[in-house]
Design a protein around this motif. Structure first.
Motif, PDB file in Angstrom:
ATOM      1  N   PHE A 113      42.242  38.339  28.589  1.00 37.58           N
ATOM      2  CA  PHE A 113      42.184  36.947  28.141  1.00 37.58           C
ATOM      3  C   PHE A 113      42.054  35.964  29.306  1.00 37.58           C
ATOM      4  O   PHE A 113      42.543  34.842  29.247  1.00 37.58           O
ATOM      5  CB  PHE A 113      43.426  36.586  27.316  1.00 37.58           C
ATOM      6  N   SER A 114      41.382  36.386  30.355  1.00 41.18           N
ATOM      7  CA  SER A 114      41.252  35.544  31.538  1.00 41.18           C
ATOM      8  C   SER A 114      39.807  35.550  32.038  1.00 41.18           C
ATOM      9  O   SER A 114      39.009  36.411  31.664  1.00 41.18           O
ATOM     10  CB  SER A 114      42.187  36.050  32.648  1.00 41.18           C
ATOM     11  N   PHE A 115      39.495  34.552  32.889  1.00 40.97           N
ATOM     12  CA  PHE A 115      38.214  34.560  33.590  1.00 40.97           C
ATOM     13  C   PHE A 115      38.234  35.573  34.739  1.00 40.97           C
ATOM     14  O   PHE A 115      37.189  35.986  35.235  1.00 40.97           O
ATOM     15  CB  PHE A 115      37.917  33.183  34.199  1.00 40.97           C
ATOM     16  N   LEU A 116      39.442  35.934  35.181  1.00 40.10           N
ATOM     17  CA  LEU A 116      39.615  36.731  36.392  1.00 40.10           C
ATOM     18  C   LEU A 116      40.302  38.052  36.108  1.00 40.10           C
ATOM     19  O   LEU A 116      41.021  38.192  35.117  1.00 40.10           O
ATOM     20  CB  LEU A 116      40.459  35.961  37.419  1.00 40.10           C
ATOM     21  N   ARG A 117      40.076  39.002  37.016  1.00 39.86           N
ATOM     22  CA  ARG A 117      40.898  40.214  37.053  1.00 39.86           C
ATOM     23  C   ARG A 117      41.160  40.539  38.515  1.00 39.86           C
ATOM     24  O   ARG A 117      40.226  40.625  39.316  1.00 39.86           O
ATOM     25  CB  ARG A 117      40.217  41.395  36.367  1.00 39.86           C
ATOM     26  N   ASP A 118      42.424  40.687  38.851  1.00 44.12           N
ATOM     27  CA  ASP A 118      42.835  40.943  40.239  1.00 44.12           C
ATOM     28  C   ASP A 118      42.264  39.886  41.175  1.00 44.12           C
ATOM     29  O   ASP A 118      41.854  40.169  42.309  1.00 44.12           O
ATOM     30  CB  ASP A 118      42.381  42.338  40.688  1.00 44.12           C
ATOM     31  N   GLY A 119      42.224  38.641  40.697  1.00 39.36           N
ATOM     32  CA  GLY A 119      41.778  37.522  41.517  1.00 39.36           C
ATOM     33  C   GLY A 119      40.275  37.388  41.657  1.00 39.36           C
ATOM     34  O   GLY A 119      39.793  36.477  42.329  1.00 39.36           O
ATOM     35  N   LYS A 120      39.517  38.273  41.017  1.00 41.52           N
ATOM     36  CA  LYS A 120      38.058  38.229  41.120  1.00 41.52           C
ATOM     37  C   LYS A 120      37.436  37.795  39.805  1.00 41.52           C
ATOM     38  O   LYS A 120      37.907  38.179  38.731  1.00 41.52           O
ATOM     39  CB  LYS A 120      37.520  39.601  41.530  1.00 41.52           C
ATOM     40  N   GLN A 121      36.383  36.995  39.911  1.00 43.17           N
ATOM     41  CA  GLN A 121      35.675  36.517  38.729  1.00 43.17           C
ATOM     42  C   GLN A 121      35.043  37.692  37.979  1.00 43.17           C
ATOM     43  O   GLN A 121      34.386  38.551  38.576  1.00 43.17           O
ATOM     44  CB  GLN A 121      34.579  35.527  39.137  1.00 43.17           C
ATOM     45  N   LYS A 122      35.251  37.714  36.667  1.00 39.30           N
ATOM     46  CA  LYS A 122      34.627  38.759  35.850  1.00 39.30           C
ATOM     47  C   LYS A 122      33.166  38.409  35.599  1.00 39.30           C
ATOM     48  O   LYS A 122      32.765  37.251  35.653  1.00 39.30           O
ATOM     49  CB  LYS A 122      35.386  38.914  34.535  1.00 39.30           C
ATOM     50  N   LYS A 123      32.362  39.420  35.288  1.00 43.74           N
ATOM     51  CA  LYS A 123      30.921  39.230  35.138  1.00 43.74           C
ATOM     52  C   LYS A 123      30.561  38.394  33.921  1.00 43.74           C
ATOM     53  O   LYS A 123      29.563  37.674  33.917  1.00 43.74           O
ATOM     54  CB  LYS A 123      30.216  40.586  35.072  1.00 43.74           C
TER      55      LYS A 123
ATOM     56  N   ILE B 125      34.608  41.891  14.973  1.00 46.83           N
ATOM     57  CA  ILE B 125      35.690  42.706  15.526  1.00 46.83           C
ATOM     58  C   ILE B 125      35.294  43.141  16.927  1.00 46.83           C
ATOM     59  O   ILE B 125      34.179  43.627  17.140  1.00 46.83           O
ATOM     60  CB  ILE B 125      35.962  43.949  14.655  1.00 46.83           C
ATOM     61  N   TYR B 126      36.202  42.951  17.865  1.00 45.35           N
ATOM     62  CA  TYR B 126      35.957  43.329  19.264  1.00 45.35           C
ATOM     63  C   TYR B 126      37.031  44.306  19.714  1.00 45.35           C
ATOM     64  O   TYR B 126      38.227  44.050  19.549  1.00 45.35           O
ATOM     65  CB  TYR B 126      35.976  42.089  20.168  1.00 45.35           C
ATOM     66  N   TYR B 127      36.602  45.425  20.285  1.00 43.60           N
ATOM     67  CA  TYR B 127      37.533  46.388  20.866  1.00 43.60           C
ATOM     68  C   TYR B 127      37.777  46.048  22.339  1.00 43.60           C
ATOM     69  O   TYR B 127      36.835  45.761  23.079  1.00 43.60           O
ATOM     70  CB  TYR B 127      36.958  47.799  20.791  1.00 43.60           C
ATOM     71  N   ALA B 128      39.032  46.100  22.741  1.00 43.00           N
ATOM     72  CA  ALA B 128      39.383  45.972  24.156  1.00 43.00           C
ATOM     73  C   ALA B 128      39.258  47.358  24.784  1.00 43.00           C
ATOM     74  O   ALA B 128      40.101  48.224  24.559  1.00 43.00           O
ATOM     75  CB  ALA B 128      40.798  45.445  24.314  1.00 43.00           C
ATOM     76  N   VAL B 129      38.201  47.575  25.541  1.00 41.45           N
ATOM     77  CA  VAL B 129      37.873  48.922  26.009  1.00 41.45           C
ATOM     78  C   VAL B 129      38.356  49.224  27.428  1.00 41.45           C
ATOM     79  O   VAL B 129      38.355  50.370  27.857  1.00 41.45           O
ATOM     80  CB  VAL B 129      36.352  49.179  25.910  1.00 41.45           C
ATOM     81  N   ASN B 130      38.742  48.193  28.181  1.00 39.10           N
ATOM     82  CA  ASN B 130      39.326  48.449  29.500  1.00 39.10           C
ATOM     83  C   ASN B 130      40.191  47.264  29.895  1.00 39.10           C
ATOM     84  O   ASN B 130      40.312  46.286  29.143  1.00 39.10           O
ATOM     85  CB  ASN B 130      38.247  48.752  30.556  1.00 39.10           C
ATOM     86  N   ASN B 131      40.793  47.340  31.064  1.00 41.99           N
ATOM     87  CA  ASN B 131      41.783  46.335  31.461  1.00 41.99           C
ATOM     88  C   ASN B 131      41.191  44.983  31.859  1.00 41.99           C
ATOM     89  O   ASN B 131      41.929  44.088  32.278  1.00 41.99           O
ATOM     90  CB  ASN B 131      42.652  46.881  32.595  1.00 41.99           C
ATOM     91  N   ASN B 132      39.877  44.833  31.734  1.00 45.61           N
ATOM     92  CA  ASN B 132      39.293  43.490  31.860  1.00 45.61           C
ATOM     93  C   ASN B 132      39.622  42.629  30.652  1.00 45.61           C
ATOM     94  O   ASN B 132      39.430  41.411  30.686  1.00 45.61           O
ATOM     95  CB  ASN B 132      37.768  43.577  32.010  1.00 45.61           C
ATOM     96  N   ALA B 133      40.113  43.253  29.593  1.00 45.05           N
ATOM     97  CA  ALA B 133      40.428  42.539  28.351  1.00 45.05           C
ATOM     98  C   ALA B 133      41.786  41.849  28.462  1.00 45.05           C
ATOM     99  O   ALA B 133      42.711  42.105  27.701  1.00 45.05           O
ATOM    100  CB  ALA B 133      40.399  43.506  27.178  1.00 45.05           C
TER     101      ALA B 133
END
Length: 361
Positions: free
Chosen positions: A153-163, A143-151
């Motif tokens: 379902f993408s490699f990116l957020r706001d056009g930037k690569q996630k860690k 079970i995984y909680y989505a804890v912030n808006n990086n969740a």
């Protein structure tokens, strides 16, 4: 509908209460006691939430130490619902999802007294963990909680690569080896060619349940719920991920601030930042299924007729307790207007979505 509101009595030693208050952002719990009916539990307690920790009426996370279980749970969440003038939106939403066939945590209003001082009405939320699965006869799985808006379902957020592929998520249950399944899910969502997407994604996501969740989130209009405020569970028998809603107080026409959210605030497709929803709704087969699901919900469950008794019953049951709540009693006039506010939102939101369905082909 019978709905009883039990009383919880929280006892925290003075020095432990001072430790709890010293840094509201510290997740380190302090020891305390919780009395429910005739039983007393040794517990660990900490504040919970993000921006809500700044409010006068705090929300809590509780873990049971001795005995280690309460009503089949090892931990519970007590939400203050401070900005919701109805005190019922979260429960109304989670029960609504359950009616749609979506896995959803149980919720129950309670009265909380701390060290002899009444702190008001709270909403107790079931923790989504292994015991959540056991209660429902479901096979264990991560079970995984989505804890912030990086969740998203993408490699990116706001056009930037996630860690990392797990960015935005925390594993609440399972082992590090289960992360491979999660990595595979995110990789497939973002790398499958369009020609293979519709046939392959079915091996990773329970499509029907996901689209029912999406329809529920769209109806209740939780703007935060598309890239946050949900959990993912992988059913070890089917190998499919299912989505579970969480924290739905900013819904039914109210923002997180308690202000009005107009009926067209969220599009029929949900929030565009959710990459999985966007990709699924580009597939004609899934788009048609979503349309049919939403159409049926708008006719049968997202109606004043279906929800009227539930809302009225919750309001009637909560009212005498709200009159005693030190944070809510001065706003009882607003509380009394909330059922009709919610009914009017349902009418306007339903009308808006039905108009959008006309061109949703």
């Amino acid at each position: 509908m019978s709905y009883l509101i039990p009383s919880y009595f929280l006892i925290i030693e003075k020095e432990d209460l001072e430790d709890l208050r010293y840094d509201i952002w510290d997740d380190q719990p302090v020891p305390a006691y919780l009395k429910v009916a005739k039983a007393t539990y040794d517990i660990d307690i900490a504040y919970r939430g993000s921006y809500t920790r700044k409010f006068k009426k705090k929300s809590y996370w509780i873990e049971f130490v001795n005995p280690s279980r309460y009503a089949g749970a090892r931990e519970i969440h007590l939400n203050a619902e401070y900005k919701d003038p109805s005190l019922m939106r979260n429960k109304l939403s989670l029960d609504f999802f359950e009616d749609l066939g979506v896995l959803s945590p149980h919720s129950q209003h309670i009265n909380l007294t701390r060290n002899g001082s009444f702190k008001g009405v709270y909403l107790q939320l079931e923790s989504v963990d292994d015991l959540f699965l056991e209660k429902r006869g479901l096979p264990l799985g991560p079970i995984y909680y989505a804890v912030n808006n990086n969740a998203n379902f993408s490699f990116l957020r706001d056009g930037k690569q996630k860690k990392s592929l797990l960015s935005g998520y925390e594993r609440a249950f399972g082992s590090s080896s289960d992360d491979d399944f999660f990595h595979d899910l995110i990789n497939k969502i973002n790398t499958l060619p369009q020609s293979d997407f519709s046939s392959e994604i079915k091996h990773y996501i329970h499509i029907d349940k996901y689209l029912h969740w999406l329809a529920g989130a769209v109806c209740t209009m939780n703007n935060d719920g598309f890239t946050h405020n949900y959990a993912l569970y992988r059913n070890s028998e089917t190998g499919l991920f299912e989505i579970i809603p969480w924290d739905y107080d900013a819904t039914w026409g109210r923002k997180v601030s308690g202000g009005v959210m107009h009926c067209d605030y969220v599009a029929i497709e949900g929030k565009k930042d959710n990459n999985l929803s966007c990709l699924l709704l580009q597939v004609p087969e899934f788009r048609k299924l979503y349309r049919n699901i939403l159409e049926e919900i708008l006719e049968t469950k997202f109606t004043v007729e279906y929800l009227e008794d539930k809302v009225a019953s919750l309001h009637q049951t909560l009212r005498p307790h709200v009159l005693l709540d030190p944070y809510k009693k001065k706003k009882v006039d607003t509380f009394d207007g909330e059922p009709e506010f919610i009914f009017q939102f349902i009418r306007e939101r339903s009308s808006y979505l039905k108009k959008q369905l006309v061109d949703f082909l």
